[in-house]
Design a protein around this motif. Structure first.
Motif, PDB file in Angstrom:
ATOM      1  N   ASP A   1       0.290  -9.268   0.330  1.00 55.53           N
ATOM      2  CA  ASP A   1      -0.790  -9.971  -0.450  1.00 55.53           C
ATOM      3  C   ASP A   1       0.027 -10.625  -1.510  1.00 55.53           C
ATOM      4  O   ASP A   1       0.209 -10.382  -2.677  1.00 55.53           O
ATOM      5  N   PRO A   2       0.376 -12.096  -1.029  1.00 51.54           N
ATOM      6  CA  PRO A   2       0.957 -13.013  -1.853  1.00 51.54           C
ATOM      7  C   PRO A   2       0.139 -13.141  -3.205  1.00 51.54           C
ATOM      8  O   PRO A   2       0.787 -13.417  -4.367  1.00 51.54           O
TER       9      PRO A   2
ATOM     10  N   PRO B   1       1.452  -2.114  -1.668  1.00 48.47           N
ATOM     11  CA  PRO B   1       0.997  -2.820  -0.293  1.00 48.47           C
ATOM     12  C   PRO B   1       2.231  -3.229   0.572  1.00 48.47           C
ATOM     13  O   PRO B   1       3.316  -3.497  -0.173  1.00 48.47           O
ATOM     14  N   GLY B   2       2.024  -3.336   1.565  1.00 51.57           N
ATOM     15  CA  GLY B   2       3.239  -3.767   2.535  1.00 51.57           C
ATOM     16  C   GLY B   2       3.779  -2.400   3.314  1.00 51.57           C
ATOM     17  O   GLY B   2       3.441  -1.258   2.895  1.00 51.57           O
TER      18      GLY B   2
ATOM     19  N   VAL C   1       0.770  -4.872 -10.477  1.00 51.56           N
ATOM     20  CA  VAL C   1       0.551  -4.922  -9.090  1.00 51.56           C
ATOM     21  C   VAL C   1      -0.395  -3.890  -8.550  1.00 51.56           C
ATOM     22  O   VAL C   1      -1.165  -4.096  -7.775  1.00 51.56           O
ATOM     23  N   VAL C   2      -0.284  -2.587  -9.114  1.00 55.53           N
ATOM     24  CA  VAL C   2      -1.237  -1.627  -8.721  1.00 55.53           C
ATOM     25  C   VAL C   2      -2.812  -1.721  -9.177  1.00 55.53           C
ATOM     26  O   VAL C   2      -3.490  -1.857  -8.559  1.00 55.53           O
TER      27      VAL C   2
ATOM     28  N   ALA D   1       1.648 -13.086  -7.308  1.00 49.42           N
ATOM     29  CA  ALA D   1       1.356 -14.293  -8.117  1.00 49.42           C
ATOM     30  C   ALA D   1       0.658 -13.920  -9.362  1.00 49.42           C
ATOM     31  O   ALA D   1       1.111 -14.221 -10.624  1.00 49.42           O
ATOM     32  N   ARG D   2      -0.388 -13.166  -9.247  1.00 52.08           N
ATOM     33  CA  ARG D   2      -1.126 -12.814 -10.584  1.00 52.08           C
ATOM     34  C   ARG D   2      -0.185 -11.660 -11.282  1.00 52.08           C
ATOM     35  O   ARG D   2      -0.235 -11.863 -12.469  1.00 52.08           O
TER      36      ARG D   2
END
Length: 366
Positions: free
Chosen positions: A293-294, A348-349, A200-201, A298-299
């Motif tokens: 940041d969907p 994020p968020g 994620v980072v 997902a990745r």
């Protein structure tokens, strides 16, 4: 632009300590052997290490007082013992706690006169060589510079610098066979959280980190359910150990997200295993990230096809049942603390205080 740095030499396989035992003599003249109270002995790793040190005529001192979530007081005690006995390298045996403590002990003793508080100044301090022998498969501490300690207020605090990477790590999955069912699950889920949070980072910026994360997540996704039903299967243990190491390599370059910050109070004040604490907080954190940041989420969670599938995977181990409901005072205090954690900068968020209040209030409802 990306970078990759891993100064740790890794030796892996059954009997790997004895096969490569000269490494112990290459890194110092007197060892401080740092362990917890039981796992190093029960696994056989401590006996194997002491036998090797004696065969090599390398003197050693044993410090076996490291508790789960090692405290500043324990680390400073270990540093004093290391200094009084003129040890010039550290052998850390056990789970993440002895390995993390050993990194701090080594740094304290190399820099005379400092305290644990000084480890968090942001300075780049020297450390004596550290040899790591993990007996769990989760923290990845054998390939990271990080050390997570608990201060006098019961708060977990982490530091890391290039000198606190283990100089050598020995991975022998036979030493993980004696883990309990609970520890096997908790440590593997800790590794999974590292793999997922690290990507994620990273968000694909470092292709090597992405590759390591994808492989680690895939192995845990495929192997962990089988291992929980076949805990004496050495081949499965080796796969999870490998996945945990890969996940450690990931977070060595990225750090972790707010899921870790949210989980720390559960471990510090409720005695919840760190990996379980991550598992019960990660879904809410990832759902919030996905709002901003969907595609990043997902990745990062591949090969899981959705957050829902990841949640089903975690629920299959009944992790939510391992966490009690919190008092409103705990909810308020921990939300304030978590909303100020440095992990939020990498997440994020908008993870504000209200977000954490909602997360903590939702725990224990199963």
């Amino acid at each position: 632009m990306w970078r990759y740095f891993l100064p740790t030499r890794v030796f892996s396989g059954s009997g790997v300590l004895k096969i490569n035992q000269t490494v112990f003599k290459e890194n110092g003249t007197k060892a401080l052997v740092v362990t917890g109270r039981s796992s190093a002995r029960v696994s056989g790793a401590l006996d194997d290490t002491i036998e090797i040190l004696m065969n090599l005529d390398v003197p050693y001192v044993l410090f076996d007082g490291v508790e789960e979530n090692p405290s500043f007081a324990t680390v400073e005690k270990g540093g004093k013992i290391m200094g009084e006995n003129d040890c010039d390298f550290v052998v850390a045996i056990g789970g993440g706690s002895p390995l993390d403590a050993a990194k701090a002990i080594s740094t304290l003793n190399k820099n005379k006169g400092i305290t644990c508080d000084d480890l968090y100044r942001g300075d780049s301090l020297a450390a004596f060589p550290i040899i790591a022998i993990p007996t769990t498969s989760g923290t990845g501490s054998e390939v990271t510079p990080y050390s997570i300690l608990t201060d006098s207020n019961g708060t977990k605090r982490g530091f890391g610098m290039s000198s606190t990477f283990p100089i050598v790590s020995f991975l022998d999955a036979r030493y993980t066979l004696t883990m309990s069912h609970e520890v096997t699950l908790a440590t593997a889920l800790d590794a999974l959280s590292h793999s997922l949070e690290g990507e994620v980072v990273n968000n694909g910026d470092n292709p090597l980190v992405k590759m390591l994360s994808a492989e680690s997540t895939a192995i845990i996704h495929r192997v962990l359910p089988r291992l929980m039903n076949r805990e004496n299967d050495l081949t499965l243990r080796e796969k999870i150990q490998y996945a945990a190491m890969l996940a450690g390599m990931v977070i060595a370059h990225t750090g972790t997200t707010a899921a870790h910050a949210a989980g720390y109070p559960l471990s510090s004040f409720k005695g919840i295993k760190h990996g379980i604490a991550n598992a019960v907080t990660i879904i809410k954190v990832f759902e919030r990230i996905a709002q901003a940041d969907p595609e990043r989420i997902a990745r990062a969670i591949e090969p899981f096809e959705s957050i829902g599938e990841l949640e089903e995977f975690l629920d299959s181990f009944e992790v939510q049942k391992m966490v009690p409901a919190l008092t409103e005072d705990e909810v308020q205090r921990w939300s304030e603390q978590s909303s100020k954690a440095s992990h939020n900068k990498k997440t994020p968020g908008n993870l504000d205080r209200d977000f954490y209040i909602d997360l903590y209030r939702g725990l224990g409802k199963h």
